[in-house]
Design a protein around this motif. Structure first.
Motif, mmCIF file in Angstrom:
data_model
loop_
_atom_site.group_PDB
_atom_site.id
_atom_site.type_symbol
_atom_site.label_atom_id
_atom_site.label_comp_id
_atom_site.label_asym_id
_atom_site.label_seq_id
_atom_site.Cartn_x
_atom_site.Cartn_y
_atom_site.Cartn_z
ATOM 1 N N GLY A 192 59.639 113.176 -6.408
ATOM 2 C CA GLY A 192 59.972 111.788 -6.556
ATOM 3 C C GLY A 192 61.474 111.457 -7.155
ATOM 4 O O GLY A 192 61.731 110.322 -7.180
ATOM 5 N N ARG B 32 48.722 109.618 2.593
ATOM 6 C CA ARG B 32 48.740 109.255 1.202
ATOM 7 C C ARG B 32 49.892 110.090 0.672
ATOM 8 O O ARG B 32 50.278 111.148 1.029
ATOM 9 C CB ARG B 32 47.256 109.524 0.400
ATOM 10 C CG ARG B 32 46.201 108.749 0.806
ATOM 11 C CD ARG B 32 46.508 107.104 0.771
ATOM 12 N NE ARG B 32 45.436 106.570 1.442
ATOM 13 C CZ ARG B 32 45.440 105.707 2.650
ATOM 14 N NH1 ARG B 32 46.496 106.084 3.391
ATOM 15 N NH2 ARG B 32 44.641 105.174 2.972
ATOM 16 N N TYR B 33 50.330 109.569 -0.560
ATOM 17 C CA TYR B 33 51.423 110.316 -1.375
ATOM 18 C C TYR B 33 51.181 110.376 -2.815
ATOM 19 O O TYR B 33 50.556 109.506 -3.427
ATOM 20 C CB TYR B 33 52.430 109.325 -1.226
ATOM 21 C CG TYR B 33 53.067 108.908 0.497
ATOM 22 C CD1 TYR B 33 53.561 109.571 1.091
ATOM 23 C CD2 TYR B 33 52.519 107.681 0.973
ATOM 24 C CE1 TYR B 33 53.834 109.128 2.686
ATOM 25 C CE2 TYR B 33 52.266 107.236 2.229
ATOM 26 C CZ TYR B 33 53.306 108.121 3.041
ATOM 27 O OH TYR B 33 53.149 107.916 4.375
ATOM 28 N N CYS B 34 51.928 111.391 -3.266
ATOM 29 C CA CYS B 34 51.724 111.770 -4.542
ATOM 30 C C CYS B 34 53.236 112.299 -5.138
ATOM 31 O O CYS B 34 53.413 113.640 -4.724
ATOM 32 C CB CYS B 34 50.651 112.410 -5.028
ATOM 33 S SG CYS B 34 50.158 112.805 -6.608
ATOM 34 N N GLN C 70 52.787 99.038 -0.854
ATOM 35 C CA GLN C 70 52.699 100.386 -0.706
ATOM 36 C C GLN C 70 51.699 101.103 -1.843
ATOM 37 O O GLN C 70 51.288 102.237 -1.565
ATOM 38 C CB GLN C 70 53.904 101.049 -0.642
ATOM 39 C CG GLN C 70 54.809 100.765 0.414
ATOM 40 C CD GLN C 70 56.292 101.108 0.140
ATOM 41 O OE1 GLN C 70 56.815 101.599 -0.794
ATOM 42 N NE2 GLN C 70 57.019 101.177 1.024
ATOM 43 N N GLU C 71 51.507 100.384 -2.820
ATOM 44 C CA GLU C 71 50.664 100.913 -4.041
ATOM 45 C C GLU C 71 49.317 101.573 -3.339
ATOM 46 O O GLU C 71 49.092 102.778 -3.923
ATOM 47 C CB GLU C 71 50.606 99.796 -4.897
ATOM 48 C CG GLU C 71 50.096 100.362 -6.326
ATOM 49 C CD GLU C 71 51.375 100.803 -7.255
ATOM 50 O OE1 GLU C 71 50.897 101.819 -7.786
ATOM 51 O OE2 GLU C 71 52.316 100.446 -7.034
ATOM 52 N N PRO D 145 56.682 103.038 -5.495
ATOM 53 C CA PRO D 145 56.370 102.267 -4.496
ATOM 54 C C PRO D 145 56.275 100.818 -4.634
ATOM 55 O O PRO D 145 56.175 100.210 -5.729
ATOM 56 C CB PRO D 145 54.853 102.677 -4.056
ATOM 57 C CG PRO D 145 54.174 103.448 -5.140
ATOM 58 C CD PRO D 145 55.460 103.658 -5.972
ATOM 59 N N SER E 70 54.360 112.850 -11.077
ATOM 60 C CA SER E 70 53.367 111.854 -11.308
ATOM 61 C C SER E 70 52.118 112.699 -12.487
ATOM 62 O O SER E 70 52.072 114.051 -12.137
ATOM 63 C CB SER E 70 52.619 111.303 -10.456
ATOM 64 O OG SER E 70 51.846 112.011 -9.700
ATOM 65 N N PHE F 91 49.352 105.415 -2.555
ATOM 66 C CA PHE F 91 50.062 106.384 -3.718
ATOM 67 C C PHE F 91 48.887 106.793 -4.564
ATOM 68 O O PHE F 91 48.257 105.875 -4.929
ATOM 69 C CB PHE F 91 51.232 105.862 -4.239
ATOM 70 C CG PHE F 91 52.498 105.880 -3.430
ATOM 71 C CD1 PHE F 91 53.401 106.833 -3.798
ATOM 72 C CD2 PHE F 91 52.685 104.880 -2.467
ATOM 73 C CE1 PHE F 91 54.588 106.946 -3.130
ATOM 74 C CE2 PHE F 91 53.885 104.955 -1.870
ATOM 75 C CZ PHE F 91 54.725 105.985 -1.991
#
Length: 140
Positions: free
Chosen positions: A20, A42-44, A135-136, A131, A48, A139
């Motif tokens: 990120g 999906r994103y991570c 987009q939230e 995001p 995080s 994630f």
């Protein structure tokens, strides 16, 4: 979120773990978000709270600096993530599927060069990619 919960999500949606702080990586995520009309991915971010322990469990012996994808319980690393994205985006993007003709060792060699120089060539953010409100939900 646990590894088991992530794997369960991955049967419906490929999960991309990404750096990120990396401008190139965040730009790649924005690109995928723009072209993923069906909302498949999906994103991570690796930085995080969700990813810190889970990504290390998923990555294990692989380079933690690399992008990782989890899809249908299978782990994808390095250039294979790019091929997964191309395949899932479909449409004209599938034309880039010809990259499969190159052996993984060659694809990953080029990938490693980019990873090694990504901060100096593209820059590094001071804070993790955030995001937009729209987009939230994509994630983790």
């Amino acid at each position: 979120m646990t590894v088991e919960e992530m794997e369960k999500i991955s049967y419906q949606h490929p999960i991309i773990f990404f750096d990120g702080l990396c401008v190139l990586c965040a730009g790649s995520v924005r690109f995928i978000l723009k072209h993923d009309k069906k909302g498949v991915f999906r994103y991570c971010p690796l930085q995080s709270n969700s990813a810190t322990s889970i990504a290390k469990e998923i990555v294990k012996d692989e380079d933690y600096e690399t992008v990782v994808a989890l899809f249908r319980g299978k782990k994808y690393f390095k250039s294979d993530v790019t091929l997964l994205v191309i395949e899932q985006l479909g449409g004209a993007w599938k034309l880039l599927g010809f990259l499969k003709i190159f052996p993984r060792s060659i694809r990953d060699w080029f990938y490693a060069i980019i990873v090694k120089h990504r901060y100096s060539w593209f820059g590094k953010r001071d804070s993790c990619y955030r995001p937009t409100a729209e987009q939230e939900s994509r994630f983790l």
